[in-house]
Motif scaffolding. Structure first.
Motif, mmCIF file in Angstrom:
data_model
loop_
_atom_site.group_PDB
_atom_site.id
_atom_site.type_symbol
_atom_site.label_atom_id
_atom_site.label_comp_id
_atom_site.label_asym_id
_atom_site.label_seq_id
_atom_site.Cartn_x
_atom_site.Cartn_y
_atom_site.Cartn_z
ATOM 1 N N THR A 507 1.024 -1.406 -0.060
ATOM 2 C CA THR A 507 -0.021 0.112 0.170
ATOM 3 C C THR A 507 0.905 1.217 -0.159
ATOM 4 O O THR A 507 1.656 1.395 0.893
ATOM 5 C CB THR A 507 -0.951 0.130 1.422
ATOM 6 O OG1 THR A 507 -1.702 -1.131 1.186
ATOM 7 C CG2 THR A 507 -1.816 1.093 1.265
ATOM 8 N N THR A 509 0.944 5.066 0.728
ATOM 9 C CA THR A 509 0.011 6.063 1.622
ATOM 10 C C THR A 509 0.743 7.326 1.431
ATOM 11 O O THR A 509 1.931 7.692 1.548
ATOM 12 C CB THR A 509 0.437 5.709 3.146
ATOM 13 O OG1 THR A 509 -0.028 4.391 3.421
ATOM 14 C CG2 THR A 509 -0.422 6.631 3.957
ATOM 15 N N MET A 557 -9.023 9.348 6.455
ATOM 16 C CA MET A 557 -8.293 8.592 5.630
ATOM 17 C C MET A 557 -9.231 8.475 4.083
ATOM 18 O O MET A 557 -10.338 8.234 4.605
ATOM 19 C CB MET A 557 -8.059 7.507 6.366
ATOM 20 C CG MET A 557 -7.089 6.462 5.421
ATOM 21 S SD MET A 557 -6.767 4.672 5.936
ATOM 22 C CE MET A 557 -6.205 5.370 7.428
ATOM 23 N N GLU A 559 -9.205 5.577 1.171
ATOM 24 C CA GLU A 559 -8.838 4.323 0.833
ATOM 25 C C GLU A 559 -9.351 4.024 -0.664
ATOM 26 O O GLU A 559 -10.425 4.058 -0.867
ATOM 27 C CB GLU A 559 -9.198 3.036 1.742
ATOM 28 C CG GLU A 559 -8.227 3.374 3.008
ATOM 29 C CD GLU A 559 -8.476 1.907 3.884
ATOM 30 O OE1 GLU A 559 -9.582 1.424 3.655
ATOM 31 O OE2 GLU A 559 -7.744 1.898 4.735
ATOM 32 N N ARG A 569 -3.556 4.946 0.083
ATOM 33 C CA ARG A 569 -4.201 5.621 1.253
ATOM 34 C C ARG A 569 -3.954 6.996 1.284
ATOM 35 O O ARG A 569 -2.688 7.449 0.744
ATOM 36 C CB ARG A 569 -3.638 5.017 2.476
ATOM 37 C CG ARG A 569 -4.324 3.621 3.117
ATOM 38 C CD ARG A 569 -3.835 3.351 4.351
ATOM 39 N NE ARG A 569 -4.449 2.139 4.975
ATOM 40 C CZ ARG A 569 -3.963 1.489 5.904
ATOM 41 N NH1 ARG A 569 -2.908 1.990 6.705
ATOM 42 N NH2 ARG A 569 -4.557 0.451 6.335
ATOM 43 N N CYS A 571 -3.981 10.130 3.476
ATOM 44 C CA CYS A 571 -3.991 10.616 5.108
ATOM 45 C C CYS A 571 -3.985 12.190 4.953
ATOM 46 O O CYS A 571 -3.155 12.876 4.557
ATOM 47 C CB CYS A 571 -3.100 10.052 5.918
ATOM 48 S SG CYS A 571 -3.164 8.430 6.026
ATOM 49 N N MET A 641 -4.886 3.749 12.266
ATOM 50 C CA MET A 641 -3.811 3.400 11.408
ATOM 51 C C MET A 641 -2.269 3.815 12.284
ATOM 52 O O MET A 641 -1.220 3.226 11.965
ATOM 53 C CB MET A 641 -3.375 3.967 10.097
ATOM 54 C CG MET A 641 -3.348 5.501 10.040
ATOM 55 S SD MET A 641 -3.198 6.075 8.513
ATOM 56 C CE MET A 641 -1.507 5.953 8.078
#
Length: 781
Positions: A507, A509, A557, A559, A569, A571, A641
């Motif tokens: 993933t 982020t 967040m 996703e 992701r 944030c 998270m």
């Protein structure tokens, strides 16, 4: 909403091989080179971020910690002066020991993977006595800063001595020194000769012989072993530029004490916060008029004001917003190399024969209100710059080739225009970044309410935000992306600022934040993703686009799963949280940490500094459970998270007392036990007056030009003397009135009529704790 429209085409910057005959390789095969627009490392765009730190103005035992702080901000280059009179105060007697140990300093830069820009003078200025020239050079029968043979003899002797000290530390040898700056502000500026009486106001020569002298300095440097892939010079103020041989460097200051005098006590606003195109042959830029076509070389900066030193007649307080706003205007204008003077403050060393300051400055303090202070304090400007540096570094291959695009009205905006919206773009094709700036030095900008931008392309129009316009408050600046690819997901725009990304397993982020006053809104192309989930926000779909409104915070967040099944992701943090945001590579994993403490990486450990006995660290991904700290076990809890770690430190009991002699004199007594098991003790002095002086046993150890801020001194460097003998303070009075002269039998006498202000209101000591966190199954290296 008030909409600001700009018509756009797909644009591509013309990037060519640079005519600069600069560059080279190191033994590992890495290569430095240049296009006409940016520096390259091993053929890839490199966004340079340089911070100035003067080794001879800081205790050498603390260099490693301070360089680690500089590195943690995202800086990748370190610039430093070699002040001649710090090393050869007496003719022929060189000092390279202790705080003057240049070689050790360069070795520590290499340990932090910092490229080094060495500014070897011989003239440096830097508010140093005589601009760095030793006193003994004065009164010689030749002209300084010229091609007079006797002067060049001394220059060659200096360069040879520097070369001897740092032999093997250059890039081609595997060392970190990639650049040597020759001279400084040549044929532009000078410094006062401190040997002459102040009433004489005599200055060093500004230089002559132009390019011939710069060429001679380069020849002497090479012959002396100062061989680097890059040679630089300051290019502003009409300084000579050796075309194709030396990279000219620029900068900008918004707080300019040299522009203040009795006839003009208030500074005018500067052009530093206007959007301009510095890399356009047809542009006419304020403060930038090089003797070559601007598109020939990269526009690079070595001296953007990271703060400003207080001068006796100019006592600015530099807001942190000013430093980030200048960064935005430079980068929006095509700058791919930013450099800050100073990034780390210091203290003037005391020489064998007296003080080594320039007379307009404090005798000791050279704090400069820098992002890192004179005693290592982490300032707000450091926290404001850090997210920008992460962005420049982590997205350098995307940003560096982008072309500057200005709206037509940008050329009409003046520094005193407080009402026009200031914005610019950098683009490649139809994707890029919008730069917004609502800061202007010495002015208060209008708050722009309910604003939207319309990017009008031939085949589409992007209006951002679509709902609920943005508010751009006074002092706020921002960078907003449009048509950006996020690992296969097409981000049409965001009214949030991109900071960095990390890869956690499969993933990706991405971390954004919402600048103060803006509304966080994202727009995604539905064709680029197959699923979306939003926490702490709402989303809806309209015309093949998905819009997401977010409430920024650690719990926020988005996703998404791309069409090729890559999860990502996003944030979105608040402005307050991003000031406490750190990106680290720790134990083989990239992580982010949110904490109001400050951090450095050291020998397989992380060191945490704070002025309160409880430290909270929000970490993603988690550090694991095999942790140890210098204060015992960390408590741990998972929240979304992030994993939150709490460190509790025993409260340090400080034993000290202030004994007032009178309103303007006091003595600090401090028990030696206060220095035990503590990283630093910051003394804060609340006072009014003209100049504050601090003495130990009759010796001046620090001073401060009063500018309305508390006077701060780190006491640890004065231990044990300060505990044994105490510290005495004297505040010289600030006069409000007028001075009158009258005759006497012997000479003219002067007497002040009016108010004299000098008062110490109080003192307090703030402890700074240090906690080391390590893995129990790893040994420090």
């Amino acid at each position: 909403m008030t909409q600001y429209a700009i018509q756009l085409q797909k644009v591509f910057k013309e990037i060519k091989n640079s005519p600069l005959r600069l560059g080279g390789s190191n033994p590992s095969g890495e290569r430095i080179g240049f296009t006409n627009y940016y520096m390259e490392v091993s053929g890839k765009p490199f966004f340079g971020i340089s911070g100035e730190f003067h080794y001879s103005r800081y205790p050498y035992l603390d260099w490693e910690t301070e360089l680690a702080k500089i590195k943690m901000s995202g800086i990748n280059c370190l610039a430093t002066y070699v002040f001649w009179n710090h090393h050869e105060e007496d003719e022929g007697l060189y000092r390279w020991d202790g705080d003057r140990n240049l070689r050790y300093f360069i070795e520590l830069c290499a340990k932090q993977n910092l490229y080094v820009f060495l500014r070897v003078g011989p003239f440096c200025h830097g508010e140093c006595r005589n601009g760095g020239f030793p006193d003994w050079l004065y009164g010689r029968p030749f002209e300084l800063r010229s091609n007079d043979e006797p002067y060049l003899f001394y220059v060659k002797r200096l360069y040879t001595e520097i070369g001897r000290q740092i032999r093997g530390m250059f890039y081609q040898d595997g060392g970190p020194i990639i650049a040597v700056q020759l001279e400084n502000e040549y044929m532009h500026a000078a410094a006062p000769w401190e040997l002459t009486g102040k009433h004489e106001d005599e200055f060093l020569p500004g230089g002559r012989d132009g390019e011939a002298h710069m060429r001679m300095l380069q020849k002497i440097a090479v012959e002396s072993g100062l061989v680097a892939p890059i040679y630089t010079s300051t290019g502003w103020g009409g300084a000579p530029v050796l075309e194709e041989e030396i990279l000219p460097l620029y900068g900008g200051y918004a707080f300019c004490p040299w522009n203040i005098n009795e006839a003009k006590p208030e500074q005018e606003p500067t052009h530093e916060y206007l959007f301009q195109d510095f890399h356009d042959n047809q542009a006419h830029c304020l403060g930038f008029n090089p003797p070559y076509p601007p598109e020939k070389y990269p526009y690079a900066c070595c001296e953007m004001g990271g703060g400003m030193q207080t001068w006796y007649k100019a006592r600015f307080v530099v807001p942190p917003e000013s430093v980030t706003a200048m960064t935005l205007t430079k980068v929006a204008g095509g700058c791919n190399f930013v450099g800050y003077y100073m990034f780390h403050g210091g203290s003037q060393p005391v020489g064998r024969h007296g003080f080594l300051n320039e007379n307009s400055n404090p005798k000791i303090s050279y704090d400069y209100q820098a992002p890192l202070g004179e005693f290592g304090q982490v300032r707000q400007s450091y926290r404001f710059l850090k997210p920008l540096f992460y962005f420049f570094r982590d997205f350098q291959e995307t940003l560096c080739p982008m072309k500057t695009v200005l709206p037509p009205e940008a050329i009409e905006i003046t520094p005193k225009d407080t009402t026009s919206l200031r914005y610019a773009l950098r683009m490649t094709g139809d994707s890029g970044f919008i730069f917004l700036n609502n800061y202007q030095d010495h002015m208060t900008m209008t708050n722009h309410h309910n604003v939207a931008l319309r990017l009008e392309f031939p085949d589409e129009t992007i209006t951002l935000p679509r709902k609920n316009g943005m508010t751009l408050k006074n002092g706020v600046s921002a960078i907003l992306p449009f048509n950006m690819d996020l690992d296969g997901v097409k981000l049409k725009y965001a009214t949030a600022q991109l900071v960095t990304s990390i890869q956690v397993e499969e993933t990706a982020t991405y971390f954004f934040f919402v600048p103060d006053g803006l509304n966080g809104e994202y727009c995604f192309d539905n064709a680029s993703f197959q699923d979306i989930r939003v926490m702490r926000g709402d989303f809806y779909t309209h015309s093949n686009l998905t819009y997401v409104s977010v409430e920024p915070g650690k719990e926020c967040m988005i996703e998404l799963i791309s069409k090729i099944s890559h999860p990502i992701r996003i944030c979105t943090l608040s402005q307050a949280e991003i000031l406490n945001f750190w990106k680290v590579s720790l134990w083989g994993v990239e992580r982010v940490i949110i904490t109001d403490a400050s951090l450095i990486m050291k020998q397989n450990t992380i060191q945490v500094f704070h002025t309160t006995p409880q430290i909270d660290l929000w970490v993603y991904p988690a550090l694991g459970n095999d942790l140890a700290s210098s204060y015992g076990q960390l408590t741990e809890v998972t929240l979304g998270m992030y994993t939150k770690y709490v460190i509790t430190i025993p409260l340090k009991e400080l034993k000290y007392a202030m004994e007032k002699i009178n309103d303007q004199k006091a003595v600090l007594k401090i028990d030696p036990v206060s220095f035990q098991d503590i990283h630093e003790l910051f003394l804060e002095i609340d006072y009014e007056g003209d100049v504050g002086h601090a003495f130990i046993d009759g010796r001046l150890v620090h001073d401060h030009f009063c500018n309305g801020q508390k006077w701060e001194i780190g006491l640890k460097r004065f231990y044990p003397e300060v505990a044994d003998k105490g510290m005495y303070f004297y505040i010289s009075p600030l006069h409000r009135g007028k001075m009158v002269s009258y005759d006497s039998a012997m000479a003219v006498q002067r007497k002040f009529l009016g108010d004299s202000i000098a008062k110490i209101h109080g003192m307090k000591i703030v402890p700074e704790y240090c906690v080391t966190i390590s893995k129990t199954n790893l040994n420090p290296v």
